[in-house]
Design a protein around this motif. Structure first.
Motif, PDB file in Angstrom:
ATOM      1  N   GLY A 274      -7.449  35.990  51.390  1.00  0.00           N
ATOM      2  CA  GLY A 274      -8.588  35.522  52.168  1.00  0.00           C
ATOM      3  C   GLY A 274      -9.885  36.207  51.807  1.00  0.00           C
ATOM      4  N   ASN A 275     -10.171  36.340  50.504  1.00  0.00           N
ATOM      5  CA  ASN A 275     -11.454  36.938  50.144  1.00  0.00           C
ATOM      6  C   ASN A 275     -12.590  35.946  50.375  1.00  0.00           C
ATOM      7  OD1 ASN A 275     -11.964  35.379  47.740  1.00  0.00           O
ATOM      8  ND2 ASN A 275     -10.672  36.744  46.542  1.00  0.00           N
ATOM      9  N   ALA A 276     -13.823  36.431  50.280  1.00  0.00           N
ATOM     10  CA  ALA A 276     -14.978  35.603  50.634  1.00  0.00           C
ATOM     11  C   ALA A 276     -15.079  34.362  49.759  1.00  0.00           C
ATOM     12  CB  ALA A 276     -16.257  36.431  50.528  1.00  0.00           C
ATOM     13  N   ASP A 277     -14.769  34.489  48.468  1.00  0.00           N
ATOM     14  CA  ASP A 277     -14.837  33.327  47.581  1.00  0.00           C
ATOM     15  C   ASP A 277     -13.805  32.272  47.968  1.00  0.00           C
ATOM     16  OD1 ASP A 277     -16.906  34.434  46.101  1.00  0.00           O
ATOM     17  OD2 ASP A 277     -15.543  35.418  44.695  1.00  0.00           O
ATOM     18  N   ALA A 278     -12.628  32.720  48.371  1.00  0.00           N
ATOM     19  CA  ALA A 278     -11.591  31.778  48.803  1.00  0.00           C
ATOM     20  C   ALA A 278     -12.004  31.070  50.091  1.00  0.00           C
ATOM     21  CB  ALA A 278     -10.264  32.508  48.994  1.00  0.00           C
ATOM     22  N   LEU A 279     -12.570  31.818  51.036  1.00  0.00           N
ATOM     23  CA  LEU A 279     -13.012  31.216  52.288  1.00  0.00           C
ATOM     24  C   LEU A 279     -14.119  30.197  52.049  1.00  0.00           C
ATOM     25  CD1 LEU A 279     -12.991  34.395  54.556  1.00  0.00           C
ATOM     26  CD2 LEU A 279     -11.250  32.602  54.442  1.00  0.00           C
ATOM     27  N   ASN A 280     -15.051  30.521  51.174  1.00  0.00           N
ATOM     28  CA  ASN A 280     -16.099  29.563  50.834  1.00  0.00           C
ATOM     29  C   ASN A 280     -15.539  28.341  50.126  1.00  0.00           C
ATOM     30  OD1 ASN A 280     -18.524  30.678  51.874  1.00  0.00           O
ATOM     31  ND2 ASN A 280     -18.518  32.224  50.249  1.00  0.00           N
ATOM     32  N   SER A 281     -14.485  28.546  49.327  1.00  0.00           N
ATOM     33  CA  SER A 281     -13.849  27.423  48.638  1.00  0.00           C
ATOM     34  C   SER A 281     -13.152  26.487  49.622  1.00  0.00           C
ATOM     35  CB  SER A 281     -12.846  27.954  47.601  1.00  0.00           C
ATOM     36  OG  SER A 281     -12.361  26.906  46.801  1.00  0.00           O
ATOM     37  N   ILE A 282     -12.589  27.047  50.688  1.00  0.00           N
ATOM     38  CA  ILE A 282     -12.017  26.203  51.749  1.00  0.00           C
ATOM     39  C   ILE A 282     -13.127  25.418  52.432  1.00  0.00           C
ATOM     40  CG2 ILE A 282     -10.871  26.241  54.009  1.00  0.00           C
ATOM     41  CD1 ILE A 282      -9.241  28.640  53.019  1.00  0.00           C
ATOM     42  N   ARG A 283     -14.231  26.070  52.712  1.00  0.00           N
ATOM     43  CA  ARG A 283     -15.391  25.399  53.308  1.00  0.00           C
ATOM     44  C   ARG A 283     -15.878  24.244  52.431  1.00  0.00           C
ATOM     45  NH1 ARG A 283     -19.754  29.874  55.561  1.00  0.00           N
ATOM     46  NH2 ARG A 283     -19.445  29.401  57.770  1.00  0.00           N
ATOM     47  N   ASP A 284     -15.848  24.461  51.118  1.00  0.00           N
ATOM     48  CA  ASP A 284     -16.340  23.450  50.178  1.00  0.00           C
ATOM     49  C   ASP A 284     -15.317  22.365  49.877  1.00  0.00           C
ATOM     50  OD1 ASP A 284     -18.675  24.917  50.059  1.00  0.00           O
ATOM     51  OD2 ASP A 284     -18.120  25.965  48.202  1.00  0.00           O
ATOM     52  N   GLY A 285     -14.089  22.533  50.396  1.00  0.00           N
ATOM     53  CA  GLY A 285     -13.077  21.501  50.222  1.00  0.00           C
ATOM     54  C   GLY A 285     -12.231  21.608  48.974  1.00  0.00           C
ATOM     55  N   ALA A 326      -3.479  35.985  58.878  1.00  0.00           N
ATOM     56  CA  ALA A 326      -3.863  34.724  59.520  1.00  0.00           C
ATOM     57  C   ALA A 326      -4.024  33.649  58.453  1.00  0.00           C
ATOM     58  CB  ALA A 326      -5.164  34.894  60.298  1.00  0.00           C
ATOM     59  N   VAL A 327      -3.388  32.506  58.642  1.00  0.00           N
ATOM     60  CA  VAL A 327      -3.525  31.383  57.715  1.00  0.00           C
ATOM     61  C   VAL A 327      -4.825  30.655  58.037  1.00  0.00           C
ATOM     62  CG1 VAL A 327      -2.563  29.208  56.911  1.00  0.00           C
ATOM     63  CG2 VAL A 327      -1.043  31.148  57.409  1.00  0.00           C
ATOM     64  N   ILE A 328      -5.675  30.495  57.035  1.00  0.00           N
ATOM     65  CA  ILE A 328      -6.978  29.863  57.206  1.00  0.00           C
ATOM     66  C   ILE A 328      -6.997  28.535  56.453  1.00  0.00           C
ATOM     67  CG2 ILE A 328      -9.470  30.153  57.012  1.00  0.00           C
ATOM     68  CD1 ILE A 328      -8.042  32.267  58.766  1.00  0.00           C
ATOM     69  N   THR A 329      -7.390  27.481  57.163  1.00  0.00           N
ATOM     70  CA  THR A 329      -7.513  26.140  56.585  1.00  0.00           C
ATOM     71  C   THR A 329      -8.867  25.560  56.995  1.00  0.00           C
ATOM     72  OG1 THR A 329      -6.591  24.964  58.484  1.00  0.00           O
ATOM     73  CG2 THR A 329      -5.015  25.839  56.864  1.00  0.00           C
ATOM     74  N   ALA A 330      -9.124  24.330  56.560  1.00  0.00           N
ATOM     75  CA  ALA A 330     -10.366  23.659  56.958  1.00  0.00           C
ATOM     76  C   ALA A 330     -10.430  23.454  58.470  1.00  0.00           C
ATOM     77  CB  ALA A 330     -10.484  22.321  56.234  1.00  0.00           C
ATOM     78  N   ASP A 331      -9.276  23.411  59.110  1.00  0.00           N
ATOM     79  CA  ASP A 331      -9.249  23.167  60.556  1.00  0.00           C
ATOM     80  C   ASP A 331      -9.739  24.346  61.382  1.00  0.00           C
ATOM     81  OD1 ASP A 331      -8.234  20.629  60.127  1.00  0.00           O
ATOM     82  OD2 ASP A 331      -6.131  21.275  60.301  1.00  0.00           O
ATOM     83  N   ASN A 332      -9.560  25.557  60.881  1.00  0.00           N
ATOM     84  CA  ASN A 332      -9.901  26.720  61.709  1.00  0.00           C
ATOM     85  C   ASN A 332     -10.897  27.682  61.074  1.00  0.00           C
ATOM     86  OD1 ASN A 332      -8.305  27.926  59.750  1.00  0.00           O
ATOM     87  ND2 ASN A 332      -6.889  28.901  61.169  1.00  0.00           N
ATOM     88  N   ILE A 333     -11.416  27.346  59.887  1.00  0.00           N
ATOM     89  CA  ILE A 333     -12.229  28.321  59.174  1.00  0.00           C
ATOM     90  C   ILE A 333     -13.535  28.643  59.891  1.00  0.00           C
ATOM     91  CG2 ILE A 333     -13.298  26.599  57.622  1.00  0.00           C
ATOM     92  CD1 ILE A 333     -13.231  28.928  55.489  1.00  0.00           C
TER      93      ILE A 333
END
Length: 348
Positions: A274-285, A326-333
């Motif tokens: 869950g690094n910042a680049d991964a979280l932003n990549s989830i945000r970007d789809g 914690a599992v992070i997806t587009a639904d909860n990010i």
């Protein structure tokens, strides 16, 4: 005759004065010697100086498998912040994935008088030489993701517990069938443990075909991109359910670079840490999910453990002290970032 005696006395006085000046000069260091002493103070002498200035002055030595990887950097920041509060010094050596360099680093840190050594991600079982030397020197060793072994007092950040839920989610998202490219790494205990969890879960999904490729440290981003490019070349869009899993975020992010270049939006991608680049990549789809690990908090916890170990070695219970993921997806990010705004930065 009196003149001759006076001249001899004056000459003796001058010689005595010159000798006195010469003695003073010999006691002072030559300019070259002085610069060498100053240089030494700027390297080996500097940590010792910092050590004495702090409250307790502990020297914490860290042997990192990769100090620049985002999750590792967050852990190191946690160590630094908690150590600074106590007046302790943290020194990090980046072994760049080399077990030989890691064992050599143990020897060097022991020789210089480190008070505690932390192994970051190298399997403790592969550091037998270093652990034995530390034990003989009565230096406690902790690991982050390296597991337990003789001489290890404390570990956290283990790979297995953080992997389970995101791998299960991947298999469910695929409907139990399709193909997965698994980007693995065998030089680190965290990735090994996550791969074991991956293998165990995939046994229950016989209709999912797995291709494994091992990335390297350094070079994991490029390897992830290259392996994904080659794997997708023979798998056109629409032929099956495709997914890519990285044993940590960065190889998966490398694979996403390949997906963008190939204009592929049919492939699900899963990471870990869950690094910042991964979280932003989830945000970007682009990334489907990651398992966020509180690497910064694990660094804080390690320093707290050191304090307890040194205060009461006999009373400290050696073992694994894991923190939940914690599992992070587009639904909860968005909710997750609102609750933990620091996670979108690459330090904490």
């Amino acid at each position: 005759m009196k003149k001759i005696i006076a001249l001899w006395m004056a000459a003796a006085l001058i010689i005595s004065m010159l000798a006195g000046c010469g003695g003073t000069k010999a006691d002072a260091p030559a300019p070259e010697e002085e610069s060498k002493e100053q240089a030494a103070e700027g390297t080996e002498g500097k940590p010792e100086e910092e050590k004495e200035s702090g409250d307790g002055g502990l020297d914490i030595a860290v042997v990192a498998i990769s100090a620049t990887e985002s999750g590792n950097a967050r852990y190191i920041q946690g160590l630094n912040d908690a150590a600074a509060e106590r007046g302790w010094t943290v020194t990090v050596l980046d072994a760049n994935g080399s077990t030989d360099d890691a064992n050599a680093a143990f020897s060097n840190f022991i020789s210089r008088g480190a008070d505690v050594i932390i192994d970051m991600v190298f399997p403790a079982t592969s550091l037998a030489t270093g652990l034995m030397a530390a034990k003989d020197a009565k230096i406690p060793v902790l690991t982050w993701g390296g597991g337990l072994a003789d001489g290890v007092w404390f570990t956290n950040g283990s790979g297995g517990p953080t992997a389970t839920e995101v791998i299960k989610l991947m298999c469910e998202d695929m409907g139990g069938e399709g193909e997965i490219l698994a980007l693995t790494y065998h030089g680190g205990q965290v990735a090994r443990d996550r791969e074991d969890v991956f293998d165990g879960i995939l046994k229950d999904y016989p209709n999912i075909k797995v291709t494994k490729e091992e990335v390297d440290i350094p070079g994991y981003l490029q390897d992830g991109m290259d392996y994904a490019t080659a794997w997708l070349a023979s798998r056109p869009a629409g032929d099956a359910n495709y997914a890519i899993w990285g044993s940590w975020d960065d190889p998966a992010l490398g694979a996403i670079s390949a997906l963008k270049q190939m204009s592929r939006d049919d492939v699900k991608v899963y990471g870990q840490n869950g690094n910042a680049d991964a979280l932003n990549s989830i945000r970007d789809g682009f990334m489907t999910a990651t398992s966020w690990e509180d690497c910064y908090g694990e660094g804080l916890a390690a320093i707290e453990a050191i304090e307890k170990i040194l205060a009461d070695k006999e009373g400290f219970e050696q073992g694994a002290y894991e923190m939940p993921a914690a599992v992070i997806t587009a639904d909860n990010i968005e909710d997750f970032i609102a609750e933990h705004p620091e996670v979108i930065e690459n330090v904490q």
